[in-house]
Scaffold this motif. Structure first.
Motif, short mmCIF file in Angstrom:
data_model
loop_
_atom_site.label_atom_id
_atom_site.label_comp_id
_atom_site.label_asym_id
_atom_site.label_seq_id
_atom_site.Cartn_x
_atom_site.Cartn_y
_atom_site.Cartn_z
N VAL A 1 -3.78 -42.52 -7.17
CA VAL A 1 -3.61 -43.00 -5.79
C VAL A 1 -3.51 -41.83 -4.82
O VAL A 1 -3.79 -41.98 -3.62
CB VAL A 1 -2.37 -43.91 -5.62
N TYR A 2 -3.15 -40.65 -5.31
CA TYR A 2 -2.96 -39.49 -4.43
C TYR A 2 -4.27 -38.74 -4.21
O TYR A 2 -5.15 -38.73 -5.06
CB TYR A 2 -1.94 -38.52 -5.05
N GLU A 3 -4.36 -38.10 -3.06
CA GLU A 3 -5.51 -37.26 -2.77
C GLU A 3 -5.40 -35.97 -3.56
O GLU A 3 -4.32 -35.44 -3.79
CB GLU A 3 -5.55 -36.95 -1.26
N HIS B 1 -10.31 -49.31 -3.72
CA HIS B 1 -9.13 -49.26 -2.86
C HIS B 1 -8.02 -48.48 -3.57
O HIS B 1 -7.92 -48.50 -4.79
CB HIS B 1 -8.64 -50.68 -2.55
N LEU B 2 -7.21 -47.78 -2.78
CA LEU B 2 -6.06 -47.02 -3.29
C LEU B 2 -6.47 -45.94 -4.29
O LEU B 2 -5.74 -45.64 -5.23
CB LEU B 2 -5.02 -47.95 -3.92
N THR C 1 -5.98 -42.04 -1.79
CA THR C 1 -5.70 -42.36 -0.39
C THR C 1 -4.32 -41.91 0.09
O THR C 1 -4.08 -41.86 1.29
CB THR C 1 -5.82 -43.87 -0.15
N GLN C 2 -3.42 -41.58 -0.83
CA GLN C 2 -2.04 -41.28 -0.44
C GLN C 2 -1.80 -39.78 -0.34
O GLN C 2 -2.39 -38.99 -1.08
CB GLN C 2 -1.06 -41.90 -1.45
N ASN C 3 -0.91 -39.41 0.57
CA ASN C 3 -0.54 -38.00 0.72
C ASN C 3 0.01 -37.46 -0.59
O ASN C 3 0.86 -38.08 -1.23
CB ASN C 3 0.50 -37.86 1.84
N LYS D 1 0.60 -52.49 -0.55
CA LYS D 1 -0.77 -52.11 -0.22
C LYS D 1 -1.79 -52.88 -1.06
O LYS D 1 -2.86 -53.26 -0.58
CB LYS D 1 -0.95 -50.60 -0.40
#
Length: 311
Positions: A66-68, A88-89, A92-94, A107
């Protein structure tokens, strides 16, 4: 060669899958497909196969994907191998944020609502079973769930996972990790919890002040630790799936992909289509057509006699 291609994903979508009436049923009832399994078993491959058969979009439920960033280390499926299927997801997350199960539920539920509103099928895929379990417990009564499990015998899977780490290293894993190294890095939050990041701390910390022999030793030790921890993760994930079946009472379709990993090239692709992809697509088609197929919410399960059982 990318990491994901080690899975020998077929380049062509499945054909001749029974799917008549699926769009009408999607309008009538909101349904969700779950794809679970230990790391490296082919969950992403199956989800994309299914999404090329049905009007579907994929929701990632892997805690680290889920993290970039760290695409190699977390084994994110490359864009070119997603076959145009919306994800999706995924990344996408910091990278420094803490993405909890509650965050995932919030989400993912928004993504499910968006996908079903567009008359498409949400396919949730990932090895983080705690995320999926939390989602089903929170939203289960609102949807019909069909759960598919891609399983591989542990000795065969462990052998594959150790080779996969070597391929990751060849694809630039060490340099990718080097950019994330920080002497004061917190390995309890965000993407730094991913297997590979803490294991390489000692190597990066001592790299600049060590001689060549010491650096090589530290590198070997870090790689071995990544392999060991990855195999341990696979065992834990398998245990959680068994818990969902035995303690939670989930009805789960099991598809044994062990023969896929015991073959090579075209033989592996043939085995995948025959014992995993096509049978899974048939189950999903029956599920969408309101046939007698199980969901995680407790419906009757069709016997999974179409796949070999390997312990």
């Amino acid at each position: 060669m990318t990491i994901s291609r080690v899975m020998c994903r077929p380049t062509q979508p499945l054909k001749n899958v029974p799917s008549s009436g699926q769009k009408q049923n999607l309008r009538q009832k909101q349904k969700v497909v779950l794809v679970v399994g230990a790391t490296g078993t082919g969950k992403s491959r199956l989800s994309i196969d299914l999404a090329t058969c049905f009007p579907a979009e994929i929701i990632n439920s892997d805690k680290m994907q889920v993290y970039e960033g760290l695409d190699i280390v977390t084994n994110k499926i490359p864009k070119e191998e997603q076959r145009g299927v919306p994800h999706h997801l995924l990344g996408t997350q910091n990278r420094n944020s803490e993405f909890t199960a509650a965050d995932f539920c919030d989400k993912a539920s928004l993504a499910i609502e968006s996908i079903t509103n567009r008359e498409k099928l949400p396919i949730i895929v990932g090895g983080s079973n705690s995320y999926i379990e939390a989602l089903v417990e929170k939203f289960g009564p609102r949807y019909d769930w069909c759960c598919l499990w891609v399983d591989v015998s542990m000795p065969v899977l462990h052998s594959y996972l150790t080779r996969r780490v070597d391929v990751m290293r060849e694809c630039g894993m060490v340099n990718e990790l080097r950019h994330f190294y920080s002497p004061n890095g917190d390995y309890t939050r965000g993407i730094r919890r991913a297997i590979g990041v803490p294991e390489f701390d000692s190597y990066f910390r001592r790299e600049a002040v060590s001689d060549r022999e010491t650096r090589q030793r530290l590198l070997r030790e870090a790689v071995c630790e990544v392999k060991r921890n990855t195999c341990e993760l696979a065992c834990k994930q398998l245990g959680r799936i068994h818990r969902l079946r035995s303690l939670k009472g989930w009805n789960i379709h099991r598809f044994c992909a062990t023969p896929v990993f015991q073959n090579h090239a075209q033989d592996a692709n043939h085995a995948w289509k025959n014992i995993v992809a096509h049978p899974s697509a048939t189950v999903v088609a029956q599920f969408l057509n309101n046939a007698n197929v199980a969901s995680a919410a407790g419906h009757t399960l069709l016997p999974s006699t179409h796949t070999p059982h390997v312990s």
